[in-house]
Each structure stands twice: as C-alpha cells, then as structure tokens.
Design a protein around this motif. Structure first.
Motif, PDB file in Angstrom:
ATOM      1  N   GLU A 174      12.617  -4.224  28.196  1.00 36.72           N
ATOM      2  CA  GLU A 174      11.751  -4.063  29.369  1.00 36.72           C
ATOM      3  C   GLU A 174      12.189  -4.987  30.494  1.00 36.72           C
ATOM      4  N   GLU A 175      12.572  -6.209  30.134  1.00 38.88           N
ATOM      5  CA  GLU A 175      13.041  -7.155  31.144  1.00 38.88           C
ATOM      6  C   GLU A 175      14.321  -6.654  31.801  1.00 38.88           C
ATOM      7  N   LEU A 176      15.236  -6.120  31.005  1.00 41.25           N
ATOM      8  CA  LEU A 176      16.500  -5.631  31.553  1.00 41.25           C
ATOM      9  C   LEU A 176      16.297  -4.391  32.406  1.00 41.25           C
ATOM     10  N   ARG A 177      15.404  -3.506  31.974  1.00 42.01           N
ATOM     11  CA  ARG A 177      15.156  -2.296  32.763  1.00 42.01           C
ATOM     12  C   ARG A 177      14.611  -2.642  34.137  1.00 42.01           C
ATOM     13  N   SER A 178      13.816  -3.704  34.210  1.00 40.06           N
ATOM     14  CA  SER A 178      13.242  -4.088  35.501  1.00 40.06           C
ATOM     15  C   SER A 178      14.306  -4.556  36.482  1.00 40.06           C
ATOM     16  N   VAL A 179      15.467  -4.976  35.953  1.00 37.30           N
ATOM     17  CA  VAL A 179      16.542  -5.465  36.802  1.00 37.30           C
ATOM     18  C   VAL A 179      17.623  -4.418  37.023  1.00 37.30           C
ATOM     19  N   PHE A 180      17.964  -3.671  35.963  1.00 39.11           N
ATOM     20  CA  PHE A 180      19.155  -2.831  36.007  1.00 39.11           C
ATOM     21  C   PHE A 180      18.907  -1.327  36.016  1.00 39.11           C
ATOM     22  N   LEU A 181      17.663  -0.908  36.041  1.00 38.67           N
ATOM     23  CA  LEU A 181      17.375   0.517  35.958  1.00 38.67           C
ATOM     24  C   LEU A 181      18.122   1.285  37.041  1.00 38.67           C
ATOM     25  N   PHE A 185      25.568   2.836  36.462  1.00 37.96           N
ATOM     26  CA  PHE A 185      26.490   3.947  36.740  1.00 37.96           C
ATOM     27  C   PHE A 185      27.029   3.861  38.161  1.00 37.96           C
ATOM     28  N   ASP A 186      26.158   3.623  39.117  1.00 41.73           N
ATOM     29  CA  ASP A 186      26.566   3.556  40.521  1.00 41.73           C
ATOM     30  C   ASP A 186      27.522   2.403  40.780  1.00 41.73           C
ATOM     31  N   ALA A 187      27.348   1.308  40.062  1.00 41.58           N
ATOM     32  CA  ALA A 187      28.170   0.129  40.302  1.00 41.58           C
ATOM     33  C   ALA A 187      29.546   0.238  39.655  1.00 41.58           C
ATOM     34  N   LEU A 188      29.631   0.880  38.490  1.00 36.34           N
ATOM     35  CA  LEU A 188      30.875   0.895  37.729  1.00 36.34           C
ATOM     36  C   LEU A 188      31.863   1.971  38.155  1.00 36.34           C
ATOM     37  N   LEU A 189      31.369   3.126  38.547  1.00 41.51           N
ATOM     38  CA  LEU A 189      32.262   4.264  38.744  1.00 41.51           C
ATOM     39  C   LEU A 189      33.208   4.144  39.942  1.00 41.51           C
ATOM     40  N   PRO A 190      32.732   3.814  41.158  1.00 41.36           N
ATOM     41  CA  PRO A 190      33.648   3.788  42.312  1.00 41.36           C
ATOM     42  C   PRO A 190      34.861   2.872  42.161  1.00 41.36           C
ATOM     43  N   PRO A 191      34.702   1.605  41.691  1.00 44.36           N
ATOM     44  CA  PRO A 191      35.898   0.772  41.555  1.00 44.36           C
ATOM     45  C   PRO A 191      36.878   1.279  40.511  1.00 44.36           C
ATOM     46  N   PHE A 228      28.787  10.663  46.551  1.00 50.06           N
ATOM     47  CA  PHE A 228      28.240  11.601  45.563  1.00 50.06           C
ATOM     48  C   PHE A 228      27.068  10.968  44.821  1.00 50.06           C
ATOM     49  N   ASN A 229      27.228   9.701  44.404  1.00 47.24           N
ATOM     50  CA  ASN A 229      26.141   9.008  43.701  1.00 47.24           C
ATOM     51  C   ASN A 229      24.883   8.928  44.568  1.00 47.24           C
ATOM     52  N   PHE A 230      25.074   8.597  45.840  1.00 44.72           N
ATOM     53  CA  PHE A 230      23.948   8.481  46.770  1.00 44.72           C
ATOM     54  C   PHE A 230      23.262   9.834  46.977  1.00 44.72           C
ATOM     55  N   THR A 231      24.065  10.873  47.193  1.00 44.00           N
ATOM     56  CA  THR A 231      23.525  12.211  47.426  1.00 44.00           C
ATOM     57  C   THR A 231      22.788  12.721  46.197  1.00 44.00           C
ATOM     58  N   ARG A 232      23.363  12.468  45.018  1.00 43.34           N
ATOM     59  CA  ARG A 232      22.748  12.921  43.763  1.00 43.34           C
ATOM     60  C   ARG A 232      21.362  12.315  43.583  1.00 43.34           C
ATOM     61  N   ARG A 233      21.226  11.043  43.908  1.00 40.50           N
ATOM     62  CA  ARG A 233      19.923  10.396  43.752  1.00 40.50           C
ATOM     63  C   ARG A 233      18.913  10.920  44.781  1.00 40.50           C
ATOM     64  N   LEU A 234      19.390  11.220  45.979  1.00 41.94           N
ATOM     65  CA  LEU A 234      18.503  11.794  46.988  1.00 41.94           C
ATOM     66  C   LEU A 234      17.976  13.154  46.531  1.00 41.94           C
ATOM     67  N   ILE A 235      18.874  13.988  46.032  1.00 40.17           N
ATOM     68  CA  ILE A 235      18.492  15.337  45.598  1.00 40.17           C
ATOM     69  C   ILE A 235      17.524  15.280  44.422  1.00 40.17           C
ATOM     70  N   LYS A 236      17.778  14.357  43.479  1.00 39.84           N
ATOM     71  CA  LYS A 236      16.930  14.243  42.289  1.00 39.84           C
ATOM     72  C   LYS A 236      15.679  13.399  42.543  1.00 39.84           C
ATOM     73  N   LYS A 237      15.530  12.927  43.814  1.00 37.87           N
ATOM     74  CA  LYS A 237      14.381  12.124  44.211  1.00 37.87           C
ATOM     75  C   LYS A 237      14.232  10.876  43.350  1.00 37.87           C
ATOM     76  N   GLU A 238      15.394  10.269  43.026  1.00 36.24           N
ATOM     77  CA  GLU A 238      15.416   9.011  42.294  1.00 36.24           C
ATOM     78  C   GLU A 238      15.499   7.859  43.297  1.00 36.24           C
ATOM     79  N   ASN A 239      15.447   6.651  42.762  1.00 35.53           N
ATOM     80  CA  ASN A 239      15.574   5.473  43.623  1.00 35.53           C
ATOM     81  C   ASN A 239      16.977   5.439  44.226  1.00 35.53           C
ATOM     82  N   TRP A 240      17.071   5.642  45.539  1.00 34.42           N
ATOM     83  CA  TRP A 240      18.372   5.769  46.194  1.00 34.42           C
ATOM     84  C   TRP A 240      18.800   4.507  46.928  1.00 34.42           C
TER      85      TRP A 240
END
Length: 223
Positions: free
Chosen positions: A10-17, A21-27, A52-64
């Motif tokens: 629960e503590e980790l989810r509050s920080v890394f939720l 994926f967004d941080a690891l893929l582009p580099p 793509f990551n940004f657009t995907r989150r917008l479309i899925k109405k996730e935290n962008w």
C-alpha cells in the motif's frame, strides 16, 4: 517490528502507482534505437513512445500528470542529445537528478534536518516538530544516510558509463537503478524506519498531536 506485506504494498502504490511503465520504456527505446538506427531515429522514437504513453492515459482516463511530466522530460533529454550530437547527453537529466538527491541528502544531514523527514512531512503532512524530536529524528537521519549511500553509488556508476559513452549500458543502469532499485530502497527504509521509531521509544504522530504523556504506544504505521 512486524510490518506486513499488504502494508508495504500500500505504501509503494501510493508512490509508484502507474509510474513505472512510463518511466522505463522511453529510455530503453532510445538506447536500443540509437545502437541500431542512430541518433535521430532514436530521438524520434523516444519522443513518440512518451507521447504514446501520455495519449494512452488520456484516452483511458487514467492519471496523466506523471505521463505529461515524462513526456516533457523525454523531449528535453532528446533535445540535449540531438543538439550536442552526443547520444550520452540524453542521460544528463538522470545524472543531474542523482547529483541533486545526493547533495540534498548530505546538506540536510549536515544541518540536522534529514531529507527523509522532509520527504515524509511533504507526503504525509505530519507536523515538523514531531520529526525533530530526539526520540524520532535518529530514525530519519539513519534512513537519509542510507539514501545518500545509494545515490552516491548510483551517480558514480552513471558518471563512469557517461564518460565512456556506453549508451546502452547507461540506459540499462538507469532503468535498474531507477524505479526498481528505488522501490527496494523505499521498502528497506520503511521497514527499518518503523522498527527504529519504535526502538527509540518516542510518541506516535497522533500521540504527539494529542500531547499525550508517556508511556507511548509509538508509531505503529507509516514512516
């Protein structure tokens, strides 16, 4: 001190939720593309991946918001690499980040206001006066020393690879020593911190707020 698995998760989810994926893929896309196609295609593909990551989150109405920050970061890093015509320059922001965290940890230790306490105060809103108690602060000081060691080692490895222009290796190191390693660091920090607070025998945050007199139950959850 017994800290159960659900509490840590629960503590980790509050920080890394939704961040990993967004941080690891582009580099990773950037480094692999650079080794195969060259600098310009790598820059284009890295920015496209972040977009793509940004657009995907917008479309899925996730935290962008984090994806937007990641997109801006990738554009900035890619611009550094392209303008300098040096693929390693993409990782200058990562080097800067390691340097700033290390510097912050060392300075806050020197002035007696450890970084871990500030981080907890900003994320949890607990009163600063509680963190500076003699029966509380040592836990945060020791965790901050642990953080300083981690960021010092990370920066040393990053600088060595940066000056060697080992772009692919630098990408892998940034990935491994990024969110995955930070997750481990935070798990260790949390388990040790909660144990240390109880070992010090000070009041828990709620007990401090209510000005309860000892004996105290101590901080049972959260660090």
């Amino acid at each position: 001190m017994d800290v159960n698995k659900e509490e840590i998760l629960e503590e980790l989810r509050s920080v890394f939720l939704n961040k990993t994926f967004d941080a690891l893929l582009p580099p990773l896309v950037y480094a692999v593309s650079n080794s195969i196609f060259g600098l310009l295609p790598a820059v284009i593909l890295a920015v496209t991946t972040a977009l793509f990551n940004f657009t995907r989150r917008l479309i899925k109405k996730e935290n962008w918001k984090y994806s937007l920050g990641g997109l801006v970061g990738v554009i900035f890093a890619s611009s550094l690499a392209y303008l300098s015509n040096n693929a390693s320059s993409y990782f200058i922001p990562a080097l800067t980040s390691s340097s700033l965290f290390l510097l912050a940890a060392l300075i806050t230790l020197l002035v007696g206001k450890p970084l871990a306490a500030w981080a907890s105060h900003l994320s949890r809103g607990w009163p600063l006066a509680w963190f500076w108690r003699d029966d509380v602060k040592p836990a945060y000081r020791e965790v901050t020393i642990f953080w300083a060691i981690y960021f010092g080692l990370r920066l040393t490895i990053q600088l060595n690879l940066f000056f060697s222009e080992a772009v692919l290796n630098l990408a892998w190191v940034n990935i491994i020593l990024g969110w995955p390693a930070i997750s481990v660091v935070l798990i260790i920090s949390y388990i040790y911190g909660v144990w240390r607070l109880n070992n010090l025998g000070g009041p828990g945050v709620d007990e401090f707020k209510k000005e309860k007199e000892p004996p105290w139950d101590g901080q049972k959850r959260g660090f």
